[in-house]
Motif scaffolding. Sequence first.
Motif, PDB file in Angstrom:
ATOM      1  N   SER A 292       0.819  -1.209   0.000  1.00  0.00           N
ATOM      2  CA  SER A 292       0.000   0.000   0.000  1.00  0.00           C
ATOM      3  C   SER A 292       0.853   1.259   0.000  1.00  0.00           C
ATOM      4  CB  SER A 292      -0.932  -0.016   1.215  1.00  0.00           C
ATOM      5  OG  SER A 292      -1.713   1.160   1.264  1.00  0.00           O
ATOM      6  N   VAL A 293       1.911   1.281   0.794  1.00  0.00           N
ATOM      7  CA  VAL A 293       2.769   2.471   0.843  1.00  0.00           C
ATOM      8  C   VAL A 293       3.498   2.658  -0.483  1.00  0.00           C
ATOM      9  CG1 VAL A 293       4.778   3.492   1.964  1.00  0.00           C
ATOM     10  CG2 VAL A 293       3.035   2.369   3.344  1.00  0.00           C
ATOM     11  N   ILE A 294       3.926   1.572  -1.108  1.00  0.00           N
ATOM     12  CA  ILE A 294       4.597   1.679  -2.410  1.00  0.00           C
ATOM     13  C   ILE A 294       3.640   2.262  -3.442  1.00  0.00           C
ATOM     14  CG2 ILE A 294       5.743   0.400  -4.249  1.00  0.00           C
ATOM     15  CD1 ILE A 294       7.361   0.587  -1.699  1.00  0.00           C
ATOM     16  N   ARG A 295       2.387   1.837  -3.409  1.00  0.00           N
ATOM     17  CA  ARG A 295       1.396   2.402  -4.348  1.00  0.00           C
ATOM     18  C   ARG A 295       1.195   3.891  -4.084  1.00  0.00           C
ATOM     19  NH1 ARG A 295      -1.431  -2.470  -3.039  1.00  0.00           N
ATOM     20  NH2 ARG A 295      -3.033  -1.326  -1.879  1.00  0.00           N
ATOM     21  N   ALA A 296       1.194   4.276  -2.812  1.00  0.00           N
ATOM     22  CA  ALA A 296       1.065   5.699  -2.494  1.00  0.00           C
ATOM     23  C   ALA A 296       2.272   6.478  -3.010  1.00  0.00           C
ATOM     24  CB  ALA A 296       0.920   5.888  -0.986  1.00  0.00           C
ATOM     25  N   ILE A 297       3.466   5.910  -2.875  1.00  0.00           N
ATOM     26  CA  ILE A 297       4.668   6.572  -3.386  1.00  0.00           C
ATOM     27  C   ILE A 297       4.577   6.738  -4.899  1.00  0.00           C
ATOM     28  CG2 ILE A 297       7.152   6.270  -3.739  1.00  0.00           C
ATOM     29  CD1 ILE A 297       7.280   5.006  -0.970  1.00  0.00           C
ATOM     30  N   ILE A 298       4.048   5.726  -5.580  1.00  0.00           N
ATOM     31  CA  ILE A 298       3.879   5.831  -7.040  1.00  0.00           C
ATOM     32  C   ILE A 298       2.959   6.992  -7.387  1.00  0.00           C
ATOM     33  CG2 ILE A 298       2.924   4.660  -9.063  1.00  0.00           C
ATOM     34  CD1 ILE A 298       3.865   2.021  -7.842  1.00  0.00           C
ATOM     35  N   MET A 299       1.858   7.140  -6.644  1.00  0.00           N
ATOM     36  CA  MET A 299       0.920   8.224  -6.924  1.00  0.00           C
ATOM     37  C   MET A 299       1.531   9.586  -6.606  1.00  0.00           C
ATOM     38  SD  MET A 299      -1.792   6.913  -8.238  1.00  0.00           S
ATOM     39  CE  MET A 299      -0.722   5.741  -9.049  1.00  0.00           C
ATOM     40  N   PHE A 300       2.240   9.694  -5.491  1.00  0.00           N
ATOM     41  CA  PHE A 300       2.922  10.952  -5.168  1.00  0.00           C
ATOM     42  C   PHE A 300       3.927  11.313  -6.264  1.00  0.00           C
ATOM     43  CE2 PHE A 300       1.680  10.340  -0.632  1.00  0.00           C
ATOM     44  CZ  PHE A 300       1.181  11.612  -0.401  1.00  0.00           C
ATOM     45  N   THR A 301       4.632  10.306  -6.756  1.00  0.00           N
ATOM     46  CA  THR A 301       5.643  10.552  -7.798  1.00  0.00           C
ATOM     47  C   THR A 301       4.994  11.021  -9.089  1.00  0.00           C
ATOM     48  OG1 THR A 301       7.102   8.880  -6.834  1.00  0.00           O
ATOM     49  CG2 THR A 301       7.475   9.479  -9.138  1.00  0.00           C
ATOM     50  N   LEU A 302       3.955  10.328  -9.527  1.00  0.00           N
ATOM     51  CA  LEU A 302       3.278  10.705 -10.774  1.00  0.00           C
ATOM     52  C   LEU A 302       2.660  12.092 -10.671  1.00  0.00           C
ATOM     53  CD1 LEU A 302       1.525   7.323 -11.693  1.00  0.00           C
ATOM     54  CD2 LEU A 302       3.672   8.246 -12.594  1.00  0.00           C
ATOM     55  N   PHE A 303       2.091  12.401  -9.506  1.00  0.00           N
ATOM     56  CA  PHE A 303       1.454  13.710  -9.316  1.00  0.00           C
ATOM     57  C   PHE A 303       2.490  14.830  -9.340  1.00  0.00           C
ATOM     58  CE2 PHE A 303      -0.017  17.110  -6.473  1.00  0.00           C
ATOM     59  CZ  PHE A 303      -1.230  17.426  -7.059  1.00  0.00           C
ATOM     60  N   SER A 304       3.564  14.671  -8.557  1.00  0.00           N
ATOM     61  CA  SER A 304       4.563  15.739  -8.465  1.00  0.00           C
ATOM     62  C   SER A 304       5.371  15.883  -9.743  1.00  0.00           C
ATOM     63  CB  SER A 304       5.502  15.469  -7.287  1.00  0.00           C
ATOM     64  OG  SER A 304       4.788  15.474  -6.074  1.00  0.00           O
ATOM     65  N   ALA A 305       5.551  14.786 -10.484  1.00  0.00           N
ATOM     66  CA  ALA A 305       6.328  14.854 -11.722  1.00  0.00           C
ATOM     67  C   ALA A 305       5.695  15.817 -12.722  1.00  0.00           C
ATOM     68  CB  ALA A 305       6.469  13.464 -12.334  1.00  0.00           C
ATOM     69  N   ALA A 306       4.356  15.880 -12.756  1.00  0.00           N
ATOM     70  CA  ALA A 306       3.687  16.795 -13.678  1.00  0.00           C
ATOM     71  C   ALA A 306       4.013  18.247 -13.341  1.00  0.00           C
ATOM     72  CB  ALA A 306       2.178  16.558 -13.636  1.00  0.00           C
ATOM     73  N   TYR A 307       4.035  18.570 -12.047  1.00  0.00           N
ATOM     74  CA  TYR A 307       4.358  19.945 -11.637  1.00  0.00           C
ATOM     75  C   TYR A 307       5.843  20.245 -11.837  1.00  0.00           C
ATOM     76  CZ  TYR A 307      -0.303  20.409  -9.655  1.00  0.00           C
ATOM     77  OH  TYR A 307      -1.667  20.488  -9.494  1.00  0.00           O
ATOM     78  N   VAL A 308       6.687  19.253 -11.551  1.00  0.00           N
ATOM     79  CA  VAL A 308       8.120  19.444 -11.790  1.00  0.00           C
ATOM     80  C   VAL A 308       8.379  19.691 -13.271  1.00  0.00           C
ATOM     81  CG1 VAL A 308      10.373  18.289 -11.748  1.00  0.00           C
ATOM     82  CG2 VAL A 308       8.857  18.153  -9.765  1.00  0.00           C
ATOM     83  N   ALA A 309       7.650  18.991 -14.140  1.00  0.00           N
ATOM     84  CA  ALA A 309       7.821  19.160 -15.579  1.00  0.00           C
ATOM     85  C   ALA A 309       7.521  20.594 -16.005  1.00  0.00           C
ATOM     86  CB  ALA A 309       6.916  18.181 -16.334  1.00  0.00           C
ATOM     87  N   GLU A 310       6.469  21.179 -15.454  1.00  0.00           N
ATOM     88  CA  GLU A 310       6.136  22.553 -15.814  1.00  0.00           C
ATOM     89  C   GLU A 310       7.154  23.541 -15.255  1.00  0.00           C
ATOM     90  OE1 GLU A 310       3.165  23.700 -17.894  1.00  0.00           O
ATOM     91  OE2 GLU A 310       4.193  21.828 -18.362  1.00  0.00           O
ATOM     92  N   ILE A 311       7.676  23.262 -14.069  1.00  0.00           N
ATOM     93  CA  ILE A 311       8.700  24.138 -13.504  1.00  0.00           C
ATOM     94  C   ILE A 311       9.963  24.101 -14.359  1.00  0.00           C
ATOM     95  CG2 ILE A 311      10.227  24.446 -11.527  1.00  0.00           C
ATOM     96  CD1 ILE A 311       7.919  23.429  -9.765  1.00  0.00           C
ATOM     97  N   VAL A 312      10.383  22.882 -14.730  1.00  0.00           N
ATOM     98  CA  VAL A 312      11.585  22.751 -15.555  1.00  0.00           C
ATOM     99  C   VAL A 312      11.350  23.345 -16.941  1.00  0.00           C
ATOM    100  CG1 VAL A 312      13.169  21.084 -16.611  1.00  0.00           C
ATOM    101  CG2 VAL A 312      12.378  20.743 -14.268  1.00  0.00           C
TER     102      VAL A 312
END
Length: 429
Positions: A292-312
């Motif tokens: 369950s925690v690994i799945r949560a980490i996957i979701m946090f990663t996918l969510f934040s990656a979109a914002y990081v992409a726009e910042i970069v």
Amino acid sequence: MSTIKTDTPGPQDNPVAPDAPLPTGLDHGLRGLIRENLFKDAKNSILTIVFGLIIGYVLYRASIFVFFNEKVTPDGGMRNSWDIISSQLIRYMVGTQFDGTNIGYPMLWAAIYTVAFTLGFASGRLPGDTSPPMTTRTKLGIIAPPVLAMAVILGFTDTITPTLLVIGLVVPFFLGQRIPGLLPESVLHRRTLIMTGLVLLAFLLETGFNPGNVDNFGGLLLTVNVAFISIAACFPLGVILALTRRSSFPLLRPVAVLYIELIRGVPLITLLFMGEFALRFFFPSTFEPPASVIRAIIMFTLFSAAYVAEIVRGGLQSVPGGQTEAGQAVGLSPVTITRKIVLPQALRNSIPALVGQFIALLKDTTLLIIISQFDLLGVSDPILASPEFQNQGYAPEVYAFVAFIFWVMCFSMSRASQRLETKLGVGTR
């Protein structure tokens, strides 16, 4: 006698900056400084007195809350309000299920010592480093908050063993700082790879070489693991998405745009629910889904990656086009221009926004409670609901402690990023 003019810059082209003027009133001593800045006229005097009384009252109430706070127990006795933290400190640090993992606290301390060595290795100065050394103020700004947090946490312990172990962290930290100056240059070129290996070793140690044990973490241990694993994973993914969105490939660019806009339009809480209940349907029936925690980490990663992409992507757009043209003029390939010229400048310009996003990600880990994972904040609810503390007014102490730990982590990240900005010359030419 004629004067010869040349184009070579000399001292006359770089005049010495005049000394900064002294603060108003300082030439008359401390008394004059106070009178000139706080009691210059009637209006300033009234404002000084009013705000002085407000600040004094706030400090008075805060000192009572911190040092002289007691509550009446159900049997009529008196009890220190902070006993709820000291009696439940293990739950706040590692959760309630850590003892059932058979990892053992020696393995956890070995992981902490490995992290201390890694931080020292990362902060050590390389041979030939011409960046300005850290000032005493900068060092205090980075070191003081974690030291204060450890002092507060250790104040709630009953034995001296945790204190000695924490003091011992100084040894691997300073040892790690000295290592870069002793290594050959061929090894220092792989510094990032070495640090990645050390971080992976720390993760394996704390999980007992079984990553599935992360599902039994709780408290601060869970918060730190979810936050920093997600940060480490979302950054490279976000950079790839930003480069893909700016590329000219007709197939990859629309996919990157669709992903970024789709993820940014969905609340994080929805993605966490999807990871907990719907992600398993994307795996074959014969495949065991991640914890369950690994799945949560996957979701946090996918969510934040979109914002990081726009910042970069914003950082990439801030790089002048002449940089790319200069690379093309000397015959560099597009990949080399991006990797060696454009991307380093873009990442340097994006540091403040990136760190802001990472701090937001750290605070977003408090949403783990909605999928029954008790992080540093979530573990407070079952503690307050226990018969020993239920309906006795311990909530202010609990949430003040949690808020203090989060503030220390966020402030430390902010100060470290400011040091990185200074070292890389962000905002200068």
